[in-house]
Design an enzyme around this catalytic site. Structure first.
Site, PDB file in Angstrom:
ATOM      1  N   CYS A  75       0.849  -1.184   0.000  1.00  0.00           N
ATOM      2  CA  CYS A  75       0.000   0.000   0.000  1.00  0.00           C
ATOM      3  C   CYS A  75       0.885   1.235   0.000  1.00  0.00           C
ATOM      4  CB  CYS A  75      -0.898  -0.002   1.233  1.00  0.00           C
ATOM      5  SG  CYS A  75      -1.970   1.444   1.380  1.00  0.00           S
ATOM      6  N   HIS A  89      -9.067  -3.342  -2.487  1.00  0.00           N
ATOM      7  CA  HIS A  89      -8.091  -2.563  -1.729  1.00  0.00           C
ATOM      8  C   HIS A  89      -8.467  -1.082  -1.710  1.00  0.00           C
ATOM      9  CE1 HIS A  89      -3.733  -1.853  -0.498  1.00  0.00           C
ATOM     10  NE2 HIS A  89      -4.165  -0.634  -0.770  1.00  0.00           N
ATOM     11  N   GLU A  90      -8.775  -0.525  -2.873  1.00  0.00           N
ATOM     12  CA  GLU A  90      -9.072   0.910  -2.945  1.00  0.00           C
ATOM     13  C   GLU A  90     -10.425   1.250  -2.326  1.00  0.00           C
ATOM     14  OE1 GLU A  90      -6.750   2.901  -3.553  1.00  0.00           O
ATOM     15  OE2 GLU A  90      -5.403   1.350  -4.289  1.00  0.00           O
ATOM     16  N   HIS A 125     -10.217   1.489   1.418  1.00  0.00           N
ATOM     17  CA  HIS A 125      -9.667   2.754   1.917  1.00  0.00           C
ATOM     18  C   HIS A 125     -10.777   3.748   2.253  1.00  0.00           C
ATOM     19  CE1 HIS A 125      -5.348   2.698   1.932  1.00  0.00           C
ATOM     20  NE2 HIS A 125      -5.250   2.283   0.681  1.00  0.00           N
TER      21      HIS A 125
END
Length: 217
Positions: A132, A174-175, A178
């Site tokens: 990351c 993953h994004e 966030h």
């Protein structure tokens, strides 16, 4: 600005507008914030038109340049200190054929997501090392859904639904994570955590079988 309620940070439209304006007025690319930054751990607010279409277009361009400069395959707005449900994604890097096959990794053209949410498609999972940009210098193995359905708005405000598999699905998860204040380490096998140097020396294989056997996760 922001306030807290029941232990959660809440961000006003004015705070979002001021933060975006500061980034767009700067003469350099924004810094990517690191783990521990409060915005990175907060629930980002939905995009509801807090900034103009012109500002959004400019912000997306800045985020794309920041992602390329890092370099990375995705960047969420909280990673540059903006608590907004916005991310950019792209994966056009060349990788070894063996790695691409093991990770089901295929090119992903650039696109923007606003207010995204994903759901797994089926029960299959895949386990791979990932890193990351907001945890610079480290990687760990994360089990993720092998295929997901993503619902989001594009930068023109059009609602879209797409399915992603393999490495593309990993980037999407993953994004999007966030934007909920979640970083990959929250979902990782912590015994697999490795510095980039140790990863390159010991674990840079197409799959994680050796790492799993030796590091016991």
């Amino acid at each position: 600005m922001s306030k807290t309620m029941a232990g959660k940070m809440l961000f006003s439209d004015a705070y979002v507008q001021e933060t975006v304006a500061a980034i767009l007025e700067a003469e350099t690319l924004p810094e990517i914030v690191q783990a521990g930054h409060p915005v990175l751990r907060a629930q980002a607010v939905p995009f509801t038109g807090q900034i103009t279409a012109t500002q959004l277009e400019h912000l997306v361009a800045v985020m794309r340049d920041t992602m390329h400069n890092a370099p990375g395959v995705g960047l969420a707005a909280p990673q540059i200190g903006i608590p907004l449900q916005l991310a950019v994604l792209e994966d056009l890097y060349e990788v070894a054929a063996e790695n691409a096959a093991a990770r089901d990794r295929h090119p992903l053209d650039f696109f923007t997501i606003l207010n995204p949410r994903y759901t797994p498609v089926g029960t299959a999972t895949a386990s791979h090392y990932e890193g990351c940009l907001s945890m610079s210098g480290w990687q760990a193995v994360v089990d993720r859904a092998a295929c997901v359905e993503l619902k989001y708005d594009d930068e023109l405000g059009t609602s879209r639904t797409r399915q992603f598999a393999g490495w593309q699905a990993r980037i999407v998860q993953h994004e999007t994570d966030h934007l909920a204040g979640t970083i990959y380490l929250d979902k990782a096998h912590t015994r697999s955590l490795t510095s980039n140097a140790e990863y390159a020396a010991n674990w840079a294989h197409p799959d994680v079988a050796d790492a799993r056997a030796i590091l016991h996760f």
